[in-house]
Design a protein around this motif. Structure first.
Motif, PDB file in Angstrom:
ATOM      1  N   ASP A   2       0.845  -1.099   0.149  1.00 60.58           N
ATOM      2  CA  ASP A   2      -0.073  -0.048  -0.060  1.00 60.58           C
ATOM      3  C   ASP A   2       0.914   1.323  -0.071  1.00 60.58           C
ATOM      4  N   TYR A   3       0.434   2.117   0.068  1.00 60.55           N
ATOM      5  CA  TYR A   3       1.110   3.689  -0.207  1.00 60.55           C
ATOM      6  C   TYR A   3       1.114   4.130   1.164  1.00 60.55           C
ATOM      7  N   LYS A   4       2.183   3.639   1.895  1.00 60.74           N
ATOM      8  CA  LYS A   4       2.665   4.048   3.357  1.00 60.74           C
ATOM      9  C   LYS A   4       3.460   5.337   3.467  1.00 60.74           C
ATOM     10  N   ARG A  29      -6.982   7.869   4.366  1.00 62.38           N
ATOM     11  CA  ARG A  29      -7.792   6.609   3.930  1.00 62.38           C
ATOM     12  C   ARG A  29      -6.879   5.501   3.858  1.00 62.38           C
ATOM     13  N   HIS A  30      -5.487   5.904   3.549  1.00 59.45           N
ATOM     14  CA  HIS A  30      -4.622   4.526   3.197  1.00 59.45           C
ATOM     15  C   HIS A  30      -3.543   4.412   4.360  1.00 59.45           C
ATOM     16  N   GLU A  31      -3.785   5.183   5.684  1.00 57.59           N
ATOM     17  CA  GLU A  31      -3.213   5.325   6.799  1.00 57.59           C
ATOM     18  C   GLU A  31      -1.662   5.293   6.580  1.00 57.59           C
ATOM     19  N   SER A  32      -1.481   6.413   5.796  1.00 57.20           N
ATOM     20  CA  SER A  32       0.068   6.495   5.362  1.00 57.20           C
ATOM     21  C   SER A  32       0.544   7.540   6.011  1.00 57.20           C
ATOM     22  N   PRO A 177      -2.531  -1.293  -5.498  1.00 57.36           N
ATOM     23  CA  PRO A 177      -3.418  -0.956  -4.373  1.00 57.36           C
ATOM     24  C   PRO A 177      -4.541  -0.298  -4.854  1.00 57.36           C
ATOM     25  N   ALA A 181      -8.665  -1.955  -4.477  1.00 57.84           N
ATOM     26  CA  ALA A 181      -9.707  -1.378  -3.707  1.00 57.84           C
ATOM     27  C   ALA A 181     -10.702  -0.780  -4.845  1.00 57.84           C
TER      28      ALA A 181
END
Length: 279
Positions: A2-4, A29-32, A177, A181
Motif C-alpha cells: 500500500d502507499y505508506k 484513507r490509506h493510513e499513510s 493498491p 480497492a
C-alpha cells in the motif's frame, strides 16, 4: 503493498490550498505517512547574473527563497495540526536548475508523490519540473490531482490506458493498491496494432495478471475517432464516470512532448479527473 510513504512538494500558498487537503484525505484513507516539502526556489538562471553584477544580489535572491520556504512551512504545519494521520513538514531552498536532483532524492524513497495539475492558469514552471523529476530522477509514481480535487467516490472506478509499453506496465504495477480497492476496473486499448503480440486478445495478458492479484478487469477496445489518442481516453473517462486514469508517462522523450506534444502532456493539460502516472 500500500502507499505508506506519501510525499508532496508545495511551492506556493495557492498550491498548498489546492494540494494539501487532498493529500491529507488520501493519506488518511490509506493510513499513510504524509510528508510535505515546502520549496523556496531561486529562479536565477543557471549562468547566474550578468557579468559585473554584485554578489549581494545573488545572496538576496537566496534569502528571499529561504523566506518563502519558511512561510510555506509554517502554513503547512498549521494545516496539519489536529489531523488524524502521521505527517512531517520540511522546507528546502534550491535554485531552479537543481530542482530535479532535490526532488529525485526525496521522491525515490516514497511510495507515491501527489501533485497538482501542472498546466493552466496561475501555475508555475516549478510544478511541471517537480512532476517530471519525481517520475524520472525519483522513479516514483505520481498522482496528479484535477483542478477541482478528488471526487467523493475517488478510486471506485479506475481506467487503465493500455498500449503494451513498459511505461504502462510500470504504472499498472505501481497502481495495484488502487486497482485492488476499486469496484470497477476498465482496461482501455485504442487502435491496437494489427501486428502486436496481443493482436488476437488485446489486454488479455494484463487482465490475467490482474486477476491473480484479485483485480477483476474488463477490456474496452476503442477506435481512434478523434485526432489524438489522449482525447479518446479522456472522453471514455467521462463516458464511464471513471475517477482516475492509470497510464504510463512519457513514452516519448520529454523534449519531444514539450515541442510536438504527446499523450502525457495532452492529458496533463486537459484532464478533468485524476491521473496516476509512472515511467
Amino acid at each position: 503493498m500500500d502507499y505508506k510513504s506519501i510525499l508532496t512538494f508545495l511551492g506556493s500558498e495557492a498550491e498548498i490550498d489546492a494540494t494539501l487537503p487532498q493529500a491529507i484525505r488520501f493519506a488518511t484513507r490509506h493510513e499513510s505517512h504524509l510528508t510535505a516539502c515546502c520549496l523556496g526556489v531561486d529562479m536565477t538562471p543557471a549562468g547566474g547574473f550578468y557579468m559585473g553584477a554584485s554578489p549581494i544580489l545573488l545572496q538576496e535572491t537566496l534569502e528571499r527563497a529561504q523566506a518563502d520556504a519558511s512561510v510555506l512551512e509554517s502554513r503547512t504545519r498549521r494545516l496539519f495540526e489536529g489531523q488524524a494521520l502521521r505527517w512531517g513538514a520540511e522546507s528546502a531552498v534550491v535554485q531552479f536548475g537543481g530542482l530535479p536532483a532535490l526532488v529525485g532524492l526525496r521522491a525515490r524513497f516514497s511510495d507515491l508523490v501527489i501533485q497538482q495539475q501542472p498546466y493552466g492558469e496561475n501555475t508555475m514552471p516549478t510544478q511541471e519540473a517537480v512532476i517530471e523529476a519525481a517520475l524520472f530522477e525519483g522513479q516514483a509514481a505520481v498522482l496528479v490531482l484535477p483542478p477541482q480535487g478528488l471526487v467523493p467516490d475517488f478510486g471506485k472506478r479506475v481506467m487503465i490506458a493500455w498500449n503494451q509499453s513498459n511505461e504502462a506496465l510500470s504504472a499498472v504495477r505501481r497502481a495495484l493498491p488502487l486497482l485492488q480497492a476499486a469496484d470497477h476496473v476498465s482496461v482501455v486499448v485504442v487502435n491496437p496494432p494489427v501486428h502486436s503480440p496481443e493482436r488476437s486478445d488485446p489486454g488479455g495478458l494484463l487482465t490475467q495478471m490482474l486477476s491473480r492479484h484479485g483485480v477483476r478487469a474488463e477490456v474496452s477496445v476503442l477506435a481512434k475517432t478523434m485526432p489524438r489518442v489522449s482525447d479518446v481516453l479522456m472522453r471514455h473517462m467521462d463516458d464511464t464516470d471513471a475517477s482516475v486514469m492509470v497510464m504510463g508517462a512519457y513514452g516519448h522523450s520529454r523534449l519531444r512532448e514539450a515541442i510536438l506534444g504527446g499523450a502525457t502532456r495532452n492529458v496533463l493539460e486537459n484532464a478533468r479527473h485524476a491521473v496516476f502516472l509512472a515511467h
